[in-house]
Design a protein around this motif. Structure first.
Motif, PDB file in Angstrom:
ATOM      1  N   SER A 104       9.454  -6.559  -1.593  1.00 13.75           N
ATOM      2  CA  SER A 104       9.633  -5.931  -2.900  1.00 13.75           C
ATOM      3  C   SER A 104       8.573  -4.858  -3.122  1.00 13.75           C
ATOM      4  O   SER A 104       8.880  -3.763  -3.606  1.00 13.75           O
ATOM      5  N   VAL A 105       7.318  -5.152  -2.762  1.00 20.08           N
ATOM      6  CA  VAL A 105       6.239  -4.173  -2.896  1.00 20.08           C
ATOM      7  C   VAL A 105       6.547  -2.946  -2.052  1.00 20.08           C
ATOM      8  O   VAL A 105       6.398  -1.800  -2.490  1.00 20.08           O
ATOM      9  N   SER A 106       7.020  -3.180  -0.840  1.00 20.72           N
ATOM     10  CA  SER A 106       7.337  -2.067   0.054  1.00 20.72           C
ATOM     11  C   SER A 106       8.437  -1.187  -0.534  1.00 20.72           C
ATOM     12  O   SER A 106       8.348   0.051  -0.501  1.00 20.72           O
ATOM     13  N   GLU A 107       9.460  -1.808  -1.089  1.00 16.38           N
ATOM     14  CA  GLU A 107      10.579  -1.058  -1.669  1.00 16.38           C
ATOM     15  C   GLU A 107      10.124  -0.220  -2.863  1.00 16.38           C
ATOM     16  O   GLU A 107      10.463   0.967  -2.985  1.00 16.38           O
ATOM     17  N   HIS A 108       9.334  -0.825  -3.750  1.00 15.41           N
ATOM     18  CA  HIS A 108       8.931  -0.127  -4.969  1.00 15.41           C
ATOM     19  C   HIS A 108       7.895   0.967  -4.688  1.00 15.41           C
ATOM     20  O   HIS A 108       7.947   2.040  -5.300  1.00 15.41           O
ATOM     21  N   THR A 109       6.963   0.720  -3.784  1.00 17.14           N
ATOM     22  CA  THR A 109       5.983   1.771  -3.473  1.00 17.14           C
ATOM     23  C   THR A 109       6.670   2.955  -2.792  1.00 17.14           C
ATOM     24  O   THR A 109       6.280   4.109  -3.004  1.00 17.14           O
ATOM     25  N   LYS A 110       7.691   2.667  -2.000  1.00 14.79           N
ATOM     26  CA  LYS A 110       8.443   3.764  -1.375  1.00 14.79           C
ATOM     27  C   LYS A 110       9.106   4.622  -2.445  1.00 14.79           C
ATOM     28  O   LYS A 110       9.089   5.869  -2.375  1.00 14.79           O
ATOM     29  N   ALA A 111       9.665   3.989  -3.483  1.00 11.08           N
ATOM     30  CA  ALA A 111      10.319   4.735  -4.554  1.00 11.08           C
ATOM     31  C   ALA A 111       9.306   5.538  -5.366  1.00 11.08           C
ATOM     32  O   ALA A 111       9.553   6.692  -5.745  1.00 11.08           O
ATOM     33  N   LEU A 112       8.137   4.962  -5.612  1.00 11.73           N
ATOM     34  CA  LEU A 112       7.099   5.667  -6.369  1.00 11.73           C
ATOM     35  C   LEU A 112       6.540   6.851  -5.577  1.00 11.73           C
ATOM     36  O   LEU A 112       6.216   7.895  -6.157  1.00 11.73           O
ATOM     37  N   PRO A 148      -7.278   2.548  -5.725  1.00  6.45           N
ATOM     38  CA  PRO A 148      -6.550   2.305  -4.478  1.00  6.45           C
ATOM     39  C   PRO A 148      -6.404   0.816  -4.166  1.00  6.45           C
ATOM     40  O   PRO A 148      -7.356   0.048  -4.317  1.00  6.45           O
ATOM     41  N   ARG A 149      -5.209   0.440  -3.753  1.00  6.53           N
ATOM     42  CA  ARG A 149      -4.932  -0.944  -3.362  1.00  6.53           C
ATOM     43  C   ARG A 149      -3.984  -0.950  -2.176  1.00  6.53           C
ATOM     44  O   ARG A 149      -3.166  -0.056  -2.013  1.00  6.53           O
ATOM     45  N   THR A 150      -4.087  -1.991  -1.374  1.00  7.60           N
ATOM     46  CA  THR A 150      -3.167  -2.162  -0.255  1.00  7.60           C
ATOM     47  C   THR A 150      -1.918  -2.893  -0.741  1.00  7.60           C
ATOM     48  O   THR A 150      -1.884  -3.454  -1.851  1.00  7.60           O
ATOM     49  N   GLY A 151      -0.893  -2.907   0.117  1.00 11.82           N
ATOM     50  CA  GLY A 151       0.301  -3.671  -0.219  1.00 11.82           C
ATOM     51  C   GLY A 151      -0.016  -5.142  -0.409  1.00 11.82           C
ATOM     52  O   GLY A 151       0.535  -5.791  -1.304  1.00 11.82           O
ATOM     53  N   SER A 152      -0.921  -5.679   0.427  1.00 11.78           N
ATOM     54  CA  SER A 152      -1.310  -7.086   0.293  1.00 11.78           C
ATOM     55  C   SER A 152      -1.994  -7.346  -1.046  1.00 11.78           C
ATOM     56  O   SER A 152      -1.806  -8.410  -1.657  1.00 11.78           O
ATOM     57  N   ASP A 153      -2.803  -6.385  -1.503  1.00 15.32           N
ATOM     58  CA  ASP A 153      -3.441  -6.528  -2.820  1.00 15.32           C
ATOM     59  C   ASP A 153      -2.374  -6.663  -3.905  1.00 15.32           C
ATOM     60  O   ASP A 153      -2.478  -7.511  -4.798  1.00 15.32           O
ATOM     61  N   LEU A 154      -1.352  -5.821  -3.829  1.00 14.15           N
ATOM     62  CA  LEU A 154      -0.299  -5.847  -4.850  1.00 14.15           C
ATOM     63  C   LEU A 154       0.511  -7.139  -4.782  1.00 14.15           C
ATOM     64  O   LEU A 154       0.893  -7.690  -5.821  1.00 14.15           O
ATOM     65  N   VAL A 155       0.774  -7.614  -3.582  1.00  9.06           N
ATOM     66  CA  VAL A 155       1.478  -8.888  -3.419  1.00  9.06           C
ATOM     67  C   VAL A 155       0.703 -10.001  -4.115  1.00  9.06           C
ATOM     68  O   VAL A 155       1.264 -10.807  -4.871  1.00  9.06           O
ATOM     69  N   ARG A 156      -0.616 -10.026  -3.870  1.00 10.06           N
ATOM     70  CA  ARG A 156      -1.458 -11.083  -4.436  1.00 10.06           C
ATOM     71  C   ARG A 156      -1.629 -10.940  -5.950  1.00 10.06           C
ATOM     72  O   ARG A 156      -1.511 -11.913  -6.696  1.00 10.06           O
ATOM     73  N   GLU A 157      -1.890  -9.739  -6.409  1.00 12.80           N
ATOM     74  CA  GLU A 157      -2.209  -9.540  -7.824  1.00 12.80           C
ATOM     75  C   GLU A 157      -0.988  -9.618  -8.732  1.00 12.80           C
ATOM     76  O   GLU A 157      -1.090 -10.049  -9.887  1.00 12.80           O
ATOM     77  N   LEU A 158       0.170  -9.217  -8.227  1.00 15.55           N
ATOM     78  CA  LEU A 158       1.376  -9.187  -9.056  1.00 15.55           C
ATOM     79  C   LEU A 158       2.344 -10.321  -8.747  1.00 15.55           C
ATOM     80  O   LEU A 158       3.356 -10.493  -9.445  1.00 15.55           O
ATOM     81  N   GLY A 159       2.071 -11.089  -7.692  1.00 14.49           N
ATOM     82  CA  GLY A 159       2.943 -12.212  -7.346  1.00 14.49           C
ATOM     83  C   GLY A 159       4.302 -11.779  -6.863  1.00 14.49           C
ATOM     84  O   GLY A 159       5.312 -12.457  -7.110  1.00 14.49           O
ATOM     85  N   LEU A 160       4.341 -10.649  -6.144  1.00 10.51           N
ATOM     86  CA  LEU A 160       5.607 -10.117  -5.639  1.00 10.51           C
ATOM     87  C   LEU A 160       5.777 -10.421  -4.158  1.00 10.51           C
ATOM     88  O   LEU A 160       4.801 -10.681  -3.448  1.00 10.51           O
TER      89      LEU A 160
END
Length: 331
Positions: free
Chosen positions: A277-285, A261-273
């Protein structure tokens, strides 16, 4: 009977290992080479004669029961770190562990006596045996080991969230049960483990099919149990390029990160997005039923569904159904 005695404080500090432990898997693989098990039969044949020869010296220390000296399988997540820990084991601990193993019915050999005497050449032979066995037994399988570990851990984490720690621990084996605050597992020998208020780390193994093993290491107490999907039943993980072609590079990367489990902020930091963009892609997933989203206070945590885990691990998933008592990939 194996009994693990918990206090309330111990139950509050149960945690699941974040990474597989190469030294633990290696020693359990050496034990499995000595066992008769139909599921592992093809794996034993695949390992081949050369790997079995490299493991022969280790089998003097590790029997088919896997009850070898604790200094031989530290639960470090990196093989080299674990090997350094083995080689730097204090002599007093080496001797006490070898004495314990011999007292339990494993007769001493010339090699183990020389280990106890800290003979330099013998310890160099041990290092060579561990390195060679690691390369020949685990090397070609590590992607599958990791895929199986991630799927097992993700499922247990979801089970913990839905059913709690007591039910999660009794699900480790079919014979597990609670008696007050003592967790019991059926076993042919009597083992008592009294935790000291610091909790226990639960570590699955894709190489082990026996009853859980418990031991106290420098890092604390560990409970090693057999993953419900053993190595021979884990398919080769899906090719990363194929996954990217299916989902797109960014969504494939997000899905791979969400085995935990990760938060949106975790993904922003870890993937440099970007956050958008994170919000759009997680919504699609989420729409594809590959991940879930759960609000915890002011944050939202994303995690793979069984369907998403199956896609990553390259194993069948049951139609993306919600978490149940059956982990993804079991057969």
């Amino acid at each position: 009977m194996l009994r693990v005695h918990f206090t309330t404080e111990d139950l509050l500090q149960v945690q699941f290992a974040d990474e597989p432990a190469p030294m633990v898997e290696l020693i359990l693989a050496v034990a499995m080479l000595q066992r008769s098990d139909a599921v592992f039969g093809p794996w034993r044949r695949q390992v081949g004669r050369h790997a079995k020869c490299s493991a022969r010296a280790l089998s003097e220390l590790v029997p088919a029961t896997a009850k070898g000296p604790l200094f031989l399988d530290p639960p470090d997540s990196d093989f080299d770190d674990g090997l350094d820990r083995v080689l730097s084991t204090p002599t007093a601990l080496v001797r006490s562990e070898l004495r314990r193993v011999h007292t339990a019915g494993r007769p001493p050999s010339t090699w183990t006596r020389l280990l106890a005497d800290r003979d330099r050449h013998t310890w160099q032979s041990l290092e060579h045996a561990l390195r060679t066995a690691h390369a020949r037994i685990l090397g070609d399988h590590w992607d599958r080991i990791r895929a199986g570990f991630d799927a097992e851990r993700a499922w247990r984490t979801q089970l913990l969230a839905s059913r709690g720690i007591r039910a999660t621990l009794t699900s480790l084996t079919p014979t597990a049960r609670w008696r007050d605050t003592t967790l019991e597992f059926d076993s042919t020998d009597e083992v008592e483990a009294t935790l000291d208020g610091t909790g226990v780390t639960v570590l699955p193994s894709v190489f082990w099919n026996g009853r859980p093993l418990v031991g106290r290491y420098a890092q604390g107490w560990f409970l090693v149990y057999p993953a419900l999907t053993p190595l021979p039943l884990i398919d080769q993980p899906a090719n990363a390029d194929a996954l990217a072609m299916l989902l797109g590079n960014t969504r494939a990367a997000i899905l791979e990160h969400l085995t935990r489990p990760r938060t949106g902020s975790d993904l922003v930091r870890e993937l440099g997005l970007a956050k958008s963009s994170v919000s759009e892609h997680t919504k699609a997933l989420r729409a594809a039923r590959l991940i879930t989203a759960q609000r915890e206070g002011k944050v939202i945590r994303h995690a793979c569904t069984p369907l998403g885990l199956g896609l990553l691990a390259g194993v069948p998933a049951i139609g993306g159904s919600p978490p149940s008592d059956r982990p993804p990939g079991t057969r």
